[in-house]
Design a protein around this motif. Structure first.
Motif, short mmCIF file in Angstrom:
data_model
loop_
_atom_site.label_atom_id
_atom_site.label_comp_id
_atom_site.label_asym_id
_atom_site.label_seq_id
_atom_site.Cartn_x
_atom_site.Cartn_y
_atom_site.Cartn_z
N ASN A 1 0.84 -1.19 0.00
CA ASN A 1 0.00 0.00 0.00
C ASN A 1 0.88 1.25 0.00
O ASN A 1 1.83 1.35 0.76
CB ASN A 1 -0.89 -0.05 1.25
CG ASN A 1 -1.72 1.18 1.42
OD1 ASN A 1 -1.19 2.28 1.57
ND2 ASN A 1 -3.02 0.99 1.44
N ARG A 2 0.57 2.21 -0.86
CA ARG A 2 1.39 3.42 -1.03
C ARG A 2 1.53 4.22 0.28
O ARG A 2 2.62 4.66 0.64
CB ARG A 2 0.78 4.28 -2.13
CG ARG A 2 1.60 5.49 -2.51
CD ARG A 2 0.94 6.19 -3.72
NE ARG A 2 1.75 7.30 -4.15
CZ ARG A 2 1.71 8.51 -3.59
NH1 ARG A 2 0.90 8.73 -2.58
NH2 ARG A 2 2.47 9.48 -4.06
N ASN A 3 0.42 4.44 0.97
CA ASN A 3 0.47 5.21 2.22
C ASN A 3 1.25 4.48 3.31
O ASN A 3 1.94 5.11 4.11
CB ASN A 3 -0.93 5.56 2.71
CG ASN A 3 -1.58 6.62 1.81
OD1 ASN A 3 -0.89 7.34 1.08
ND2 ASN A 3 -2.88 6.70 1.87
N LEU A 4 1.18 3.16 3.32
CA LEU A 4 1.97 2.38 4.28
C LEU A 4 3.45 2.52 3.94
O LEU A 4 4.29 2.70 4.84
CB LEU A 4 1.55 0.91 4.24
CG LEU A 4 2.36 -0.04 5.14
CD1 LEU A 4 2.21 0.37 6.61
CD2 LEU A 4 1.91 -1.48 4.93
N ILE B 1 4.91 5.07 2.46
CA ILE B 1 5.29 6.43 2.87
C ILE B 1 5.53 6.47 4.37
O ILE B 1 6.56 6.96 4.85
CB ILE B 1 4.20 7.45 2.45
CG1 ILE B 1 4.17 7.60 0.93
CG2 ILE B 1 4.41 8.79 3.14
CD1 ILE B 1 2.97 8.37 0.40
N THR B 2 4.59 5.94 5.13
CA THR B 2 4.69 5.95 6.60
C THR B 2 5.92 5.19 7.08
O THR B 2 6.66 5.68 7.94
CB THR B 2 3.41 5.33 7.22
OG1 THR B 2 2.28 6.06 6.75
CG2 THR B 2 3.46 5.37 8.73
N ILE C 1 4.05 16.34 3.55
CA ILE C 1 3.35 15.07 3.80
C ILE C 1 2.02 15.06 3.04
O ILE C 1 1.69 14.09 2.36
CB ILE C 1 3.12 14.85 5.31
CG1 ILE C 1 4.45 14.59 6.02
CG2 ILE C 1 2.16 13.68 5.54
CD1 ILE C 1 4.38 14.63 7.54
N TYR C 2 1.27 16.14 3.15
CA TYR C 2 0.01 16.26 2.42
C TYR C 2 0.23 16.09 0.92
O TYR C 2 -0.47 15.33 0.25
CB TYR C 2 -0.64 17.62 2.72
CG TYR C 2 -1.82 17.94 1.84
CD1 TYR C 2 -3.07 17.40 2.11
CD2 TYR C 2 -1.68 18.77 0.73
CE1 TYR C 2 -4.17 17.68 1.29
CE2 TYR C 2 -2.76 19.05 -0.10
CZ TYR C 2 -4.00 18.50 0.19
OH TYR C 2 -5.07 18.77 -0.63
N VAL D 1 1.15 12.43 -0.10
CA VAL D 1 0.02 11.51 0.05
C VAL D 1 -1.01 11.77 -1.06
O VAL D 1 -1.56 10.82 -1.63
CB VAL D 1 -0.62 11.65 1.45
CG1 VAL D 1 -1.96 10.94 1.52
CG2 VAL D 1 0.33 11.13 2.52
N LYS D 2 -1.25 13.02 -1.40
CA LYS D 2 -2.28 13.37 -2.39
C LYS D 2 -1.81 13.23 -3.83
O LYS D 2 -2.62 12.98 -4.72
CB LYS D 2 -2.78 14.80 -2.16
CG LYS D 2 -3.58 14.94 -0.90
CD LYS D 2 -4.86 14.17 -1.01
CE LYS D 2 -5.70 14.29 0.23
NZ LYS D 2 -6.82 13.37 0.24
N LYS E 1 -0.57 11.29 -6.45
CA LYS E 1 -0.38 9.88 -6.82
C LYS E 1 0.55 9.72 -8.03
O LYS E 1 1.07 8.64 -8.27
CB LYS E 1 -1.72 9.22 -7.14
CG LYS E 1 -2.76 9.37 -6.05
CD LYS E 1 -2.44 8.57 -4.83
CE LYS E 1 -3.62 8.63 -3.88
NZ LYS E 1 -3.25 8.53 -2.50
N CYS F 1 10.13 11.42 1.22
CA CYS F 1 10.05 10.71 2.51
C CYS F 1 11.33 10.88 3.31
O CYS F 1 11.28 11.05 4.54
CB CYS F 1 9.76 9.23 2.28
SG CYS F 1 8.08 8.90 1.71
#
Length: 172
Positions: free
Chosen positions: A2-5, A7-8, A83-84, A87-88, A90, A101
């Protein structure tokens, strides 16, 4: 993954490596030149200093209010925006995403130090010659710098791709 995972985890990894290295330095070294450790002769040394300013101590002599604004509040706002953005957006290529990151992770790690300790722990020093040397820096600074270099490469590579695609579409 997952992309957001992704990044995190990448941001968390950058923060963790930086904070672990600083804990080790604070618990095993003596501050200043008296505690310096030669890793590769005088070319690469560990020297523990606490930095109240930003890059190379800039801003350390500012009054506390300005230091709060320029070294804590503004960087926090910028980091939140980045960060925003990542995440936004793509459409970011993988190299740019990793670069952002690294920048965010390093930035958060140094902001964390300023909040918790009122200063940033620095300890790496490189001196190739008398005139070619760095200031004393840390893993977070290395993350931010690496991220910036990666963004430059990403911009150059993406520009070349666009140029090649434009030329090939002109031919068709």
């Amino acid at each position: 993954m997952n992309r957001n995972l992704f990044i995190t985890l990448l941001i968390a990894f950058n923060i963790a490596i930086d904070q672990i290295s600083k804990v080790v330095v604070r618990h095993t070294m003596t501050k200043g030149r008296d505690g310096e450790i030669d890793v590769i002769g005088k070319y690469f040394q560990l020297i523990w200093v606490e930095n109240k300013g930003a890059f190379l101590g800039m801003g350390s002599d500012m009054n506390p209010t300005l230091r709060l604004i320029f070294l804590l509040i503004l960087p926090t706002i910028v980091l939140l925006y980045v960060i925003y953005y990542i995440v936004k957006t793509k459409e970011l290529d993988r190299l740019s995403l990793i670069a952002f990151c690294c920048i965010v992770g390093g930035g958060i790690a140094n902001v964390f130090d300023r909040i918790v300790f009122g200063e940033v722990t620095d300890f790496f020093f490189i001196e190739i010659t008398e005139t070619i040397k760095t200031g004393i820096f840390n893993v977070a600074d290395l993350s931010v710098t690496t991220g910036m270099i990666m963004l430059l490469f990403s911009g150059v590579f993406n520009k070349k791709k666009v140029t090649v695609q434009e030329h090939t579409s002109d031919i068709s």
